[in-house]
Scaffold this active site. Structure first.
Site, mmCIF file in Angstrom:
data_model
loop_
_atom_site.group_PDB
_atom_site.id
_atom_site.type_symbol
_atom_site.label_atom_id
_atom_site.label_comp_id
_atom_site.label_asym_id
_atom_site.label_seq_id
_atom_site.Cartn_x
_atom_site.Cartn_y
_atom_site.Cartn_z
ATOM 1 N N TRP A 71 -1.850 6.654 10.470
ATOM 2 C CA TRP A 71 -1.137 6.722 9.193
ATOM 3 C C TRP A 71 -1.028 8.104 8.568
ATOM 4 O O TRP A 71 -0.170 8.311 7.707
ATOM 5 C CB TRP A 71 -1.678 5.720 8.169
ATOM 6 C CG TRP A 71 -2.918 6.057 7.382
ATOM 7 C CD1 TRP A 71 -4.160 5.557 7.570
ATOM 8 C CD2 TRP A 71 -3.024 6.943 6.255
ATOM 9 N NE1 TRP A 71 -5.035 6.080 6.659
ATOM 10 C CE2 TRP A 71 -4.370 6.923 5.827
ATOM 11 C CE3 TRP A 71 -2.130 7.736 5.560
ATOM 12 C CZ2 TRP A 71 -4.838 7.676 4.757
ATOM 13 C CZ3 TRP A 71 -2.595 8.495 4.486
ATOM 14 C CH2 TRP A 71 -3.937 8.449 4.092
ATOM 15 N N THR A 109 0.805 -1.218 0.000
ATOM 16 C CA THR A 109 0.000 0.000 0.000
ATOM 17 C C THR A 109 0.843 1.274 0.000
ATOM 18 O O THR A 109 0.390 2.315 -0.458
ATOM 19 C CB THR A 109 -0.922 0.053 1.229
ATOM 20 O OG1 THR A 109 -0.122 0.020 2.421
ATOM 21 C CG2 THR A 109 -1.893 -1.125 1.238
ATOM 22 N N GLY A 155 0.212 -7.204 5.685
ATOM 23 C CA GLY A 155 -0.328 -8.534 5.909
ATOM 24 C C GLY A 155 -0.382 -8.883 7.382
ATOM 25 O O GLY A 155 -0.502 -10.038 7.753
ATOM 26 N N ASP A 170 -3.641 -2.650 18.917
ATOM 27 C CA ASP A 170 -3.359 -2.167 17.566
ATOM 28 C C ASP A 170 -2.665 -0.812 17.614
ATOM 29 O O ASP A 170 -2.894 0.051 16.765
ATOM 30 C CB ASP A 170 -4.643 -2.095 16.737
ATOM 31 C CG ASP A 170 -4.366 -2.103 15.244
ATOM 32 O OD1 ASP A 170 -3.379 -2.730 14.832
ATOM 33 O OD2 ASP A 170 -5.132 -1.488 14.491
ATOM 34 N N ASN A 217 1.518 -3.701 13.400
ATOM 35 C CA ASN A 217 1.001 -4.505 14.502
ATOM 36 C C ASN A 217 1.477 -5.950 14.495
ATOM 37 O O ASN A 217 1.785 -6.528 13.454
ATOM 38 C CB ASN A 217 -0.539 -4.507 14.442
ATOM 39 C CG ASN A 217 -1.055 -4.976 13.094
ATOM 40 O OD1 ASN A 217 -0.963 -4.261 12.113
ATOM 41 N ND2 ASN A 217 -1.605 -6.182 13.048
ATOM 42 N N LYS A 238 -0.076 5.698 17.198
ATOM 43 C CA LYS A 238 -1.492 5.438 17.431
ATOM 44 C C LYS A 238 -1.813 5.389 18.913
ATOM 45 O O LYS A 238 -2.977 5.491 19.304
ATOM 46 C CB LYS A 238 -1.885 4.118 16.765
ATOM 47 C CG LYS A 238 -2.104 4.243 15.268
ATOM 48 C CD LYS A 238 -2.401 2.918 14.617
ATOM 49 C CE LYS A 238 -3.749 2.375 15.012
ATOM 50 N NZ LYS A 238 -4.058 1.121 14.279
#
Length: 597
Positions: free
Chosen positions: A423, A196, A212, A347, A304, A375
């Site tokens: 992100w 990505t 992934g 996460d 993660n 995050k």
């Protein structure tokens, strides 16, 4: 951006991603470039590398994802400034014909803009007029992904345009006409590997990382020869036992005394039972690394661990997930790492691109550093040479049940799986010393369940859902990296994922989920201008100059994680001709959509 729970059944502003994605293990081995080969390759690419470095030094261009290797997203352009930004008008608009989230960051080189769309199209446009030069349409073999068919952009280097695809291919296109030069398989998409992030070009290498984590992949970062597509090296984000294992040092607290709320005794007792958990441990590299040419060091943000929420089956720190990692760019050899959240269950991976800055340490000494907005709601500032922490900021979002372990019954936490900051590339202004951050207050109810790794099923041990009864909003934050304190912040009606650009004109731009593109006074936080768009602005803006006119560009396509309104536009703004000579009285409020400049 490690988003294990983000795409689960979410209420209000969050969208569901229901597809189950296949995943597994990459079976090829690491390739290390020999010292002699590195020297030869660097020499053969010397002209291409000089051209890229010149473009980064040229304030009129935006030649790579973060404008320069530092990822600062800082522009020295001043034509658009605090005094006249309120008079910005739409200069041109491109309709890609694909009304779906792209998260694309435009790149502008020698008057041509290269943008990506969902489904991995690449468009080459005249950056002054929007006229289309060519379009590349990717032909998929399979399309397994964890988080929509989006893409964050390209690298432009050595006369070619490079893009990673959702079906885990790295494609090199001729920059003049878009024909395919080479196309290589980076991972097995049938097993869940996908790409990505925008690639990085360094000394004849194209560097990219696979995603992934939500599928239980053992992820990695690769370097490929820019002309041939031959793989040069691979670094696994999850170390094998032969590489020292992923248990780590069993950290219970961070350097500032904050507890990670771990049961270390239980984890150690379970370590033999789950000795092979590293084989499907996740660790995606979602985003664009920073690079320091002076030391030849790449700085990566790693995502993660798998599975999320229920971590019983993966004892230990779970290296190198939720970490900032420094690699030798020539060989892919690890230099150092700093793990923000070991044994992460929420996460809280490192999702925003690392930014190279120079900051004041606690003694007042100026230090070369790398910063990342996590995050978990903190900005981490690390010594660039060693990885040792310089400071951890004050929280930039409110906390709720912070570090409370997910339970079978569910616990409401904030930050949830959309951050913190998720992100959105931050911008740094050396004029203010501030890092500009898209942030969220979006509490999530997180439940932990039993997990079983059964490829090709999604490997995610629990569920997460937004809480409708809880207030949800976004924050735009300016954080002083020299102190770790919030300088100013603006509360937004909806959670935000976008990105920023800061300019020497004293303006910082960002996008809003609520269909607006906005400009702030970089020092005070006063909103100076906004533009009503037809879709959510959930992609990062850039700025560039052609023939004496400064432009600001951003994609307005919406985003699946926020379920924001979709569109297919790239919008480009400039000042009216009479305002380009110097500062004008400031105008405020929404600018109505109108024709050319």
């Amino acid at each position: 951006m490690g988003r294990a729970g983000q795409w689960q059944r979410a209420a209000a502003t969050c969208a569901t991603v229901a597809a189950l994605i296949a995943c597994g293990q990459e079976k090829t081995v690491t390739q290390q470039a020999a010292a002699g080969e590195v020297t030869t390759r660097s020499s053969s690419y010397a002209a291409a590398q000089r051209a890229l470095v010149r473009a980064m030094a040229d304030s009129t261009q935006w030649p790579t994802y973060g404008r320069s290797y530092s990822n600062e997203r800082w522009s020295p352009l001043t034509q658009i400034n605090r005094s006249n930004v309120g008079r910005l008008q739409l200069a041109w608009v491109n309709h890609s014909g694909i009304p779906h989230a792209s998260e694309s960051n435009p790149v502008v080189v020698n008057g041509t803009m290269y943008i990506t769309t969902a489904l991995n199209h690449v468009l080459a446009l005249d950056a002054a007029t929007g006229a289309r030069k060519w379009e590349y349409v990717h032909q998929y073999s399979t399309t397994a992904d964890c988080c929509s068919t989006n893409n964050r952009g390209v690298a432009v280097y050595d006369g070619k345009v490079y893009m990673g695809t959702v079906d885990a291919r790295l494609v090199a296109l001729d920059a003049k006409d878009g024909h395919t030069v080479w196309n290589v398989q980076v991972g097995d998409n049938d097993l869940g590997y996908h790409l990505t992030g925008a690639p990085t070009a360094v000394d004849g290498m194209i560097i990219t990382g696979v995603s992934g984590g939500e599928q239980g992949c053992r992820c990695y970062v690769d370097a490929y020869d820019a002309r041939t597509g031959r793989r040069l090296w691979r670094w696994y984000t999850i170390p094998s036992p032969a590489q020292g294992g992923w248990w780590g040092t069993w950290r219970t607290h961070d350097e500032w005394g904050m507890s990670f709320n771990r049961d270390i005794a239980r984890e150690k007792a379970d370590s033999a039972k789950y000795a092979d958990s590293w084989k499907h441990g996740g660790g995606p590299m979602w985003h664009h690394p920073a690079y320091d040419p002076a030391t030849g060091t790449l700085f990566l943000n790693i995502g993660n661990a798998a599975p999320d929420l229920n971590a019983i089956g993966r004892p230990g720190d779970n290296l190198y997930t939720a970490s900032i990692v420094a690699l030798d760019a020539k060989t892919g050899t690890l230099k150092w790492y700093y793990q923000e959240v070991p044994h992460d269950r929420w996460d809280y991976d490192a999702t925003t691109p690392p930014v190279l800055v120079t900051v004041q340490d606690t003694t007042g000494r100026m230090v070369k550093a790398v910063a990342e907005a996590g995050k978990d709601g903190f900005v981490y500032v690390l010594d660039r040479a060693t990885g040792k922490p310089i400071r951890k900021s004050q929280p930039f979002v409110p906390f709720e049940n912070y570090m409370a372990n997910p339970t079978p019954q569910g616990v409401i936490v904030n930050p949830g799986t959309l951050g913190g900051s998720d992100w959105s590339p931050t911008a740094y202004s050396p004029r203010t010393g501030y890092l500009y951050i898209n942030a969220n207050y979006l509490p999530m109810k997180e439940r932990a369940t039993a997990q079983t790794f059964r490829p090709p099923a999604q490997y995610w041990a629990g569920s997460v859902v937004a809480v409708p009864a809880k207030q949800q909003y976004g924050l735009y934050v300016a954080l002083d990296l020299n102190t770790g304190k919030i300088a100013w912040r603006d509360s937004l009606a909806k959670p935000t994922i976008s990105g920023s650009v800061a300019t020497a004109g004293g303006v910082v731009f960002t996008g809003l989920t609520g269909k607006k593109f906005v400009a702030y006074d970089a020092r005070t936080g006063q909103q100076l201008w906004s533009y009503a768009t037809d879709a959510g602005v959930n992609a990062p803006p850039i700025t560039y100059e052609i023939d004496g006119t400064q432009y600001v560009a951003v994609a307005a396509t919406g985003i699946e994680t926020m379920d924001s309104p979709r569109g297919d536009e790239t919008l480009v703004f400039a000042l009216p001709a009479q305002d380009r000579a110097g500062p004008q009285p400031r105008a405020t409020g929404d600018t109505a959509r109108r024709g050319g400049v």
